[in-house]
Design a protein around this motif. Structure first.
Motif: not given
Length: 289
Positions: A172-185, A259-265
Motif C-alpha cells: 500500500g501507499a505509505p502513511a509515513e515514509l521512512v528512509l534509511p540514510l547513509y551519511l555523505g559525501p 552542485g548542491y551538497p549531498v548530505v546522504g544517500v
C-alpha cells in the motif's frame, strides 16, 4: 507502420502517463539519467501477473490514470496505486489479470491511494528503444514522449490467458515514509545541529515533487560552510540540500551531476515508497550508516 491488431490506442492520456521499463543503466558518464518505473516492485509484479519478463515496458500513470484500447485481445493488469478499473465501462478487478477484448477500452481511474498505477500488457509495449531502454525520461527527453490522446503504441504478442498466478499482495501507499540514510559525501558541509535535525525531525512530501526528485518541507538544514561546490556526480537516492535547506531525494529521472551538497544517500531498494507518497505524507530519515 504499426498493424492495427498490434497497437494500443490512447483514449485518455491522464495527467502524466509514460512508458517505463527497468531504465537506462550504465549511461550516467554521458549525462544520461536512468529513468525507468519509479515503483520498480509494482512494475515487476504487474509483468509477472501477465506472463511477461519482469523488465518489460509498462505504462506508469500519475494521479489521474489513463484509458487505452488494444487492437486485439490482450491480457492486462492494473497494479501499483489502487484505482477503479473498467473494461468498456464494466468494473473489473484491480491488481489481477483481466482479458481485454479487441477494441474494448481499458480505463484505469484516478488513484484512490498513492500516486502511480502501472498497466502491464501480455507481450509488453514495444516503442523503439533508445540506449537499450523504452523508458520515457522527463528530464532529458529521451524515449517516447509522455502519452497524448490519439497516440498509438506498438503492442507485443503475449499469452491470451493470465499467468499461473492470478492474484498477489500489493504494497500500500505509505502513511509515513521512512528512509534509511547513509551519511555523505558532503555531510561535513552541515552543522552538527543540522545533522541531528535531519535524523530527528519529521518532514512532509512537497506537492512540487516529481519523477526527478521527492521534495520535502520541514526544518531547514543549516550549513557549516558557505559557498558552493563544483558540479559533481549524483546517484539515485542522493539527498541533495538546495539553498532553502529542505532535503530533496533524487529519483529515477534525476540529473547526473549537481552542485548542491549531498548530505546522504538513500539506497534504491527503499525508494519504491517514494513513488507512492502523496503530498503531505510524513517523511523521516533514519541513520543507516
Amino acid at each position: 507502420m504499426i498493424e492495427a491488431t498490434d497497437a494500443l490506442d490512447v483514449v485518455r492520456a491522464g495527467a502524466l502517463t509514460t512508458v517505463q521499463d527497468a531504465g537506462r543503466v550504465g549511461w550516467a558518464h554521458l549525462g544520461v539519467p536512468r529513468a525507468g518505473a519509479l515503483d520498480a516492485p509494482a512494475r515487476r509484479l504487474a509483468n509477472r501477473l501477465v506472463g511477461n519478463p519482469v523488465d518489460a515496458a509498462v505504462l506508469e500513470t500519475t494521479i489521474t490514470g489513463c484509458a487505452v484500447r488494444p487492437g486485439r485481445l490482450v491480457v492486462a493488469v492494473v497494479g501499483g496505486a489502487p484505482c477503479r478499473v473498467t473494461v468498456d465501462g464494466r468494473p473489473v478487478a484491480w491488481g489481477t489479470p483481466v482479458r481485454v477484448p479487441a477494441g474494448a477500452v481499458l480505463d484505469a481511474g484516478p488513484a484512490a491511494r498513492g500516486l502511480r498505477s502501472y498497466l502491464a500488457f501480455g507481450g509488453g509495449l514495444l516503442p523503439e528503444p533508445v540506449l537499450g531502454s523504452r523508458s520515457t525520461d522527463v528530464l532529458s527527453g529521451l524515449g517516447p514522449a509522455p502519452l497524448r490522446e490519439g497516440d498509438v503504441l506498438p503492442l507485443g504478442h503475449g499469452p491470451s490467458r493470465p499467468a499461473g498466478i492470478d492474484a498477489a499482495p500489493w504494497p500500500g501507499a505509505p502513511a509515513e515514509l521512512v528512509l534509511p540514510l547513509y551519511l555523505g559525501p558532503r555531510h561535513t558541509w552541515f552543522t552538527n545541529e543540522a545533522l541531528r535535525t535531519l535524523e530527528t525531525a519529521t518532514y512532509r512530501v512537497s506537492s512540487h515533487s516529481n519523477r526527478i526528485g521527492l521534495r520535502t518541507e520541514g526544518p531547514p538544514l543549516k550549513r557549516a560552510r558557505t559557498g558552493e561546490l563544483p558540479s559533481e556526480g549524483m546517484v539515485l537516492g542522493a539527498v541533495q540540500v538546495p539553498p532553502d535547506g529542505c532535503p530533496v531525494v533524487f529519483l529515477d529521472d534525476h540529473p547526473t551531476t549537481g552542485g548542491y551538497p549531498v548530505v546522504g544517500v538513500v539506497h534504491e531498494t527503499a525508494l519504491a515508497g517514494a513513488a507512492q507518497a502523496v503530498p503531505g505524507t510524513r517523511v523521516r530519515f533514519v541513520r543507516a550508516g
